[in-house]
Every structure is written in C-alpha cells, then in structure tokens.
Design a protein around this motif. Structure first.
Motif, mmCIF file in Angstrom:
data_model
loop_
_atom_site.group_PDB
_atom_site.id
_atom_site.type_symbol
_atom_site.label_atom_id
_atom_site.label_comp_id
_atom_site.label_asym_id
_atom_site.label_seq_id
_atom_site.Cartn_x
_atom_site.Cartn_y
_atom_site.Cartn_z
ATOM 1 N N TRP A 176 0.818 -1.228 0.000
ATOM 2 C CA TRP A 176 0.000 0.000 0.000
ATOM 3 C C TRP A 176 0.844 1.268 0.000
ATOM 4 O O TRP A 176 0.513 2.231 -0.673
ATOM 5 C CB TRP A 176 -0.926 0.007 1.228
ATOM 6 N N TYR A 177 1.909 1.276 0.772
ATOM 7 C CA TYR A 177 2.676 2.512 0.932
ATOM 8 C C TYR A 177 3.380 2.915 -0.364
ATOM 9 O O TYR A 177 3.296 4.058 -0.805
ATOM 10 C CB TYR A 177 3.699 2.345 2.063
ATOM 11 N N SER A 178 4.071 1.972 -0.984
ATOM 12 C CA SER A 178 4.881 2.273 -2.159
ATOM 13 C C SER A 178 4.207 1.919 -3.479
ATOM 14 O O SER A 178 4.693 2.301 -4.538
ATOM 15 C CB SER A 178 6.200 1.506 -2.078
ATOM 16 N N ARG A 179 3.114 1.163 -3.407
ATOM 17 C CA ARG A 179 2.416 0.636 -4.587
ATOM 18 C C ARG A 179 3.282 -0.321 -5.396
ATOM 19 O O ARG A 179 3.048 -0.557 -6.578
ATOM 20 C CB ARG A 179 1.898 1.775 -5.474
ATOM 21 N N LYS A 180 4.261 -0.875 -4.760
ATOM 22 C CA LYS A 180 5.129 -1.866 -5.399
ATOM 23 C C LYS A 180 4.438 -3.223 -5.432
ATOM 24 O O LYS A 180 3.818 -3.633 -4.446
ATOM 25 C CB LYS A 180 6.446 -1.981 -4.618
ATOM 26 N N ILE A 181 4.518 -3.911 -6.568
ATOM 27 C CA ILE A 181 4.047 -5.291 -6.644
ATOM 28 C C ILE A 181 5.117 -6.168 -6.014
ATOM 29 O O ILE A 181 6.211 -6.331 -6.558
ATOM 30 C CB ILE A 181 3.777 -5.719 -8.098
ATOM 31 N N VAL A 182 4.810 -6.707 -4.837
ATOM 32 C CA VAL A 182 5.810 -7.461 -4.076
ATOM 33 C C VAL A 182 5.729 -8.958 -4.324
ATOM 34 O O VAL A 182 6.618 -9.712 -3.904
ATOM 35 C CB VAL A 182 5.669 -7.182 -2.562
ATOM 36 N N GLY A 183 4.672 -9.400 -4.998
ATOM 37 C CA GLY A 183 4.546 -10.823 -5.272
ATOM 38 C C GLY A 183 3.531 -11.092 -6.356
ATOM 39 O O GLY A 183 2.572 -10.333 -6.533
ATOM 40 N N SER A 184 3.745 -12.195 -7.091
ATOM 41 C CA SER A 184 2.784 -12.608 -8.115
ATOM 42 C C SER A 184 2.972 -14.091 -8.399
ATOM 43 O O SER A 184 4.067 -14.640 -8.191
ATOM 44 C CB SER A 184 2.970 -11.804 -9.407
ATOM 45 N N TYR A 185 1.903 -14.710 -8.865
ATOM 46 C CA TYR A 185 1.974 -16.127 -9.231
ATOM 47 C C TYR A 185 0.922 -16.423 -10.283
ATOM 48 O O TYR A 185 -0.246 -16.058 -10.120
ATOM 49 C CB TYR A 185 1.757 -17.029 -8.009
ATOM 50 N N LEU A 186 1.333 -17.048 -11.382
ATOM 51 C CA LEU A 186 0.441 -17.367 -12.491
ATOM 52 C C LEU A 186 0.131 -18.851 -12.463
ATOM 53 O O LEU A 186 1.032 -19.691 -12.425
ATOM 54 C CB LEU A 186 1.117 -16.986 -13.818
ATOM 55 N N SER A 187 -1.172 -19.177 -12.499
ATOM 56 C CA SER A 187 -1.604 -20.569 -12.387
ATOM 57 C C SER A 187 -2.737 -20.834 -13.364
ATOM 58 O O SER A 187 -3.429 -19.913 -13.793
ATOM 59 C CB SER A 187 -2.080 -20.853 -10.956
ATOM 60 N N ASP A 188 -2.923 -22.110 -13.708
ATOM 61 C CA ASP A 188 -4.029 -22.464 -14.596
ATOM 62 C C ASP A 188 -5.297 -22.825 -13.831
ATOM 63 O O ASP A 188 -6.296 -23.213 -14.424
ATOM 64 C CB ASP A 188 -3.643 -23.611 -15.536
ATOM 65 N N THR A 189 -5.254 -22.700 -12.508
ATOM 66 C CA THR A 189 -6.430 -22.999 -11.694
ATOM 67 C C THR A 189 -6.694 -21.866 -10.706
ATOM 68 O O THR A 189 -5.772 -21.162 -10.286
ATOM 69 C CB THR A 189 -6.260 -24.309 -10.901
ATOM 70 N N LEU A 190 -7.944 -21.741 -10.323
ATOM 71 C CA LEU A 190 -8.361 -20.721 -9.354
ATOM 72 C C LEU A 190 -8.476 -21.402 -7.999
ATOM 73 O O LEU A 190 -9.550 -21.793 -7.570
ATOM 74 C CB LEU A 190 -9.699 -20.128 -9.802
ATOM 75 N N ASP A 191 -7.339 -21.544 -7.313
ATOM 76 C CA ASP A 191 -7.356 -22.335 -6.084
ATOM 77 C C ASP A 191 -6.532 -21.683 -4.975
ATOM 78 O O ASP A 191 -5.854 -20.678 -5.174
ATOM 79 C CB ASP A 191 -6.859 -23.757 -6.341
ATOM 80 N N THR A 192 -6.591 -22.296 -3.800
ATOM 81 C CA THR A 192 -5.895 -21.771 -2.628
ATOM 82 C C THR A 192 -4.391 -21.900 -2.753
ATOM 83 O O THR A 192 -3.638 -21.051 -2.256
ATOM 84 C CB THR A 192 -6.385 -22.499 -1.360
ATOM 85 N N ASP A 193 -3.920 -22.973 -3.405
ATOM 86 C CA ASP A 193 -2.477 -23.191 -3.527
ATOM 87 C C ASP A 193 -1.781 -21.991 -4.168
ATOM 88 O O ASP A 193 -0.667 -21.634 -3.797
ATOM 89 C CB ASP A 193 -2.196 -24.451 -4.352
ATOM 90 N N SER A 194 -2.451 -21.380 -5.149
ATOM 91 C CA SER A 194 -1.845 -20.243 -5.857
ATOM 92 C C SER A 194 -1.593 -19.068 -4.920
ATOM 93 O O SER A 194 -0.529 -18.439 -4.970
ATOM 94 C CB SER A 194 -2.752 -19.803 -7.009
ATOM 95 N N VAL A 195 -2.567 -18.748 -4.072
ATOM 96 C CA VAL A 195 -2.388 -17.602 -3.172
ATOM 97 C C VAL A 195 -1.366 -17.923 -2.088
ATOM 98 O O VAL A 195 -0.611 -17.048 -1.658
ATOM 99 C CB VAL A 195 -3.738 -17.142 -2.558
ATOM 100 N N ILE A 196 -1.312 -19.166 -1.667
ATOM 101 C CA ILE A 196 -0.324 -19.568 -0.665
ATOM 102 C C ILE A 196 1.090 -19.425 -1.225
ATOM 103 O O ILE A 196 1.986 -18.885 -0.565
ATOM 104 C CB ILE A 196 -0.592 -21.016 -0.191
ATOM 105 N N ILE A 197 1.293 -19.883 -2.466
ATOM 106 C CA ILE A 197 2.614 -19.771 -3.092
ATOM 107 C C ILE A 197 2.988 -18.302 -3.270
ATOM 108 O O ILE A 197 4.130 -17.900 -3.009
ATOM 109 C CB ILE A 197 2.631 -20.508 -4.445
#
Length: 279
Positions: free
Chosen positions: A147-168
C-alpha cells in the motif's frame, strides 16, 4: 493401467481376468466422450470478451453484460454470463449487501484498514486474483501490492483458481520482501480457506478482509490489474503460459522500477520502497 492387462485371447475368460484384477468388466466397453473442441473455443472466446468488458466497465453486472454481448451477436443469457463470471472469479464493482450464508460468514475476518494510512513499506499489503486470457485457454494471476509504495511485491500465475496459488504467492513475497503487518483481501473462498488462514497465522500476519458494502477496500490492486490488462494483456496475444509469464514479469519490473507515479510524487515504487530500508 489394469485395463491394459486384459487379454481377450487368454484361456481365462474376460470375466475371470476382471475379477482377479479387481476391475469392473463394464469399464472395458466404456469409450470416453471426446471433448467438444468447438464448444470449448466458443466458451474461451466468450470468457475473454466478458473479461475485456468487465475491465472497461467494472460496474456492469451480468444483466448489462448479457445485453451488450447479445448486441455484439453472442447468443447468451444472463444465466450463462453469471455462471461464467463465477467461474472466472469476477463480479461487478458496486456496493451490495452481503448475502453470504452463515457457514461462510463464520470464515470472514474483520476489515482492519478503515481510516488507516500506511507510513512505511510492509505495513499493509493487498492480495487478489484475476483472470488472464491466452490465445487458447486462460490462466489466473495472483498479485500482491504494498500500500505505501504501490510496489508489486509478489505474483503467481496458475491455470487454476485455487488456494495453492495464493499460498505460493504469499510465501514467495515474504521470502523476498519480509513479513507484512497486515494482508488484506476480498472475501473469496481462497482467502477464507483454512490453508490460507493458517499460513498467515504461522507467519504472524494479521488478516484483513473487505468490509460489508465496502467494495473499494481492495481497490489498489484492482486498479493495477486494470492497468495490466489495458496496457499489456489486451494489446497483445499470448500463445503459451511461458510467454505470458515472461511478459507479465517484464511488465511488473517496468511498473516497479522504471515508471514514475504521480501519486508517489513521481517516484517509482522501487525508489520509495527501498529508500525506507536504506541505512
């Protein structure tokens, strides 16, 4: 694999071979239905068009989207649009009552950011997921913004809409940038899951969720998704997940490191983020 062991020329009957292998004889005569490739292509085309219109007109619900698509020549009903929007994990951006069922309500955590202004990096992060079209098919991008810097600090591209993606995505962001004090999300099932909540508890991160009738609580990451799509995704056509992953990484690098932001007094997110850690 057991089916491949059946030999119809054996002295043992097919029935006896099936009994010995513990398989149902009827499975020998089952021919899987071939996927309707034409129908799959039509569905992917429709999903891409829904996402494009949602990106441009985020306030439109399934009724208006169906009308717009019908005017463009698509033979669709509001029911179909609503089902695909749910599958894609998107909904109209407007204040609405929380009609969640009781067992879902029990998974919701409070919104911790009302009136909060961050004064340093890693004080508040936001996380969300968005649908990303490919030439043939689609993927889902999980992204985390400071929020402070508006920097993208993480991302993950997946072929499924699941919990594992957000955890990674969270694990990688924490590994590279440290632990945030608060991580905010919407009330999606990935963020109400036991796995996600347990991870944040284990890392010592306070979990926050958008409040009732507060669709704008996670607007910072939503705006970044809109910029990504209008500037990069819908101006190119991506053939493979590898190509998409490479170009999204390049976009994030340019956004973080090169592009000055008016809201940051024309500094880049990286400049503002890392200056706070300089000795």
């Amino acid at each position: 694999q057991s089916l491949n062991m059946i030999d119809k020329n054996e002295s043992l009957s097919v029935r006896r071979q099936c009994e010995l292998l513990g398989i149902n004889r009827s499975s020998l005569y089952y021919t899987p239905a071939k996927p309707d490739l034409e129908a799959m292509h039509r569905k992917e085309e429709l999903m891409r068009r829904i996402d494009f219109l949602h990106t441009i007109y985020p306030y439109m619900g399934s009724r208006k989207l169906a009308i717009m698509l019908q005017r463009e020549g698509y033979s669709v009903s509001r029911k179909i649009i609503r089902r695909l929007m749910a599958e894609m994990g998107i909904c109209a951006v407007y204040p609405r009552a929380n009609l969640s069922k009781r067992n879902f309500k029990e998974s919701i955590v409070p919104y911790l950011l009302r009136g909060v202004t961050p004064y340093f990096p890693n004080q508040v992060w936001s996380i969300d997921i968005t649908y990303i079209p490919l030439k043939a098919g689609h993927m889902y991008l999980t992204a985390i913004i400071d929020w402070y810097s508006r920097k993208i600090v993480g991302s993950y591209l997946s072929d499924t809409l699941d919990t594992d993606s957000v955890i990674i995505a969270v694990q990688e962001a924490v590994k590279r940038h440290g632990v945030p004090a608060i991580l905010n999300s919407d009330q999606g099932s990935q963020f109400t899951s036991d796995g996600y909540k347990s991870l944040l508890k284990e890392l010592g991160i306070r979990q926050s969720m958008d409040g009732k009738r507060r669709w704008a609580d996670n607007i910072m990451i939503e705006r970044w998704f809109r910029s990504l799509k209008t500037e990069q995704i819908y101006t190119h056509e991506y053939e493979t997940p590898r190509e998409l992953r490479r170009l999204i990484a390049a976009y994030i690098d340019e956004y973080n490191r090169v592009r000055p932001h008016e809201a940051l007094d024309y500094e880049t997110p990286d400049e503002l983020y890392y200056r706070c850690f300089a000795s």
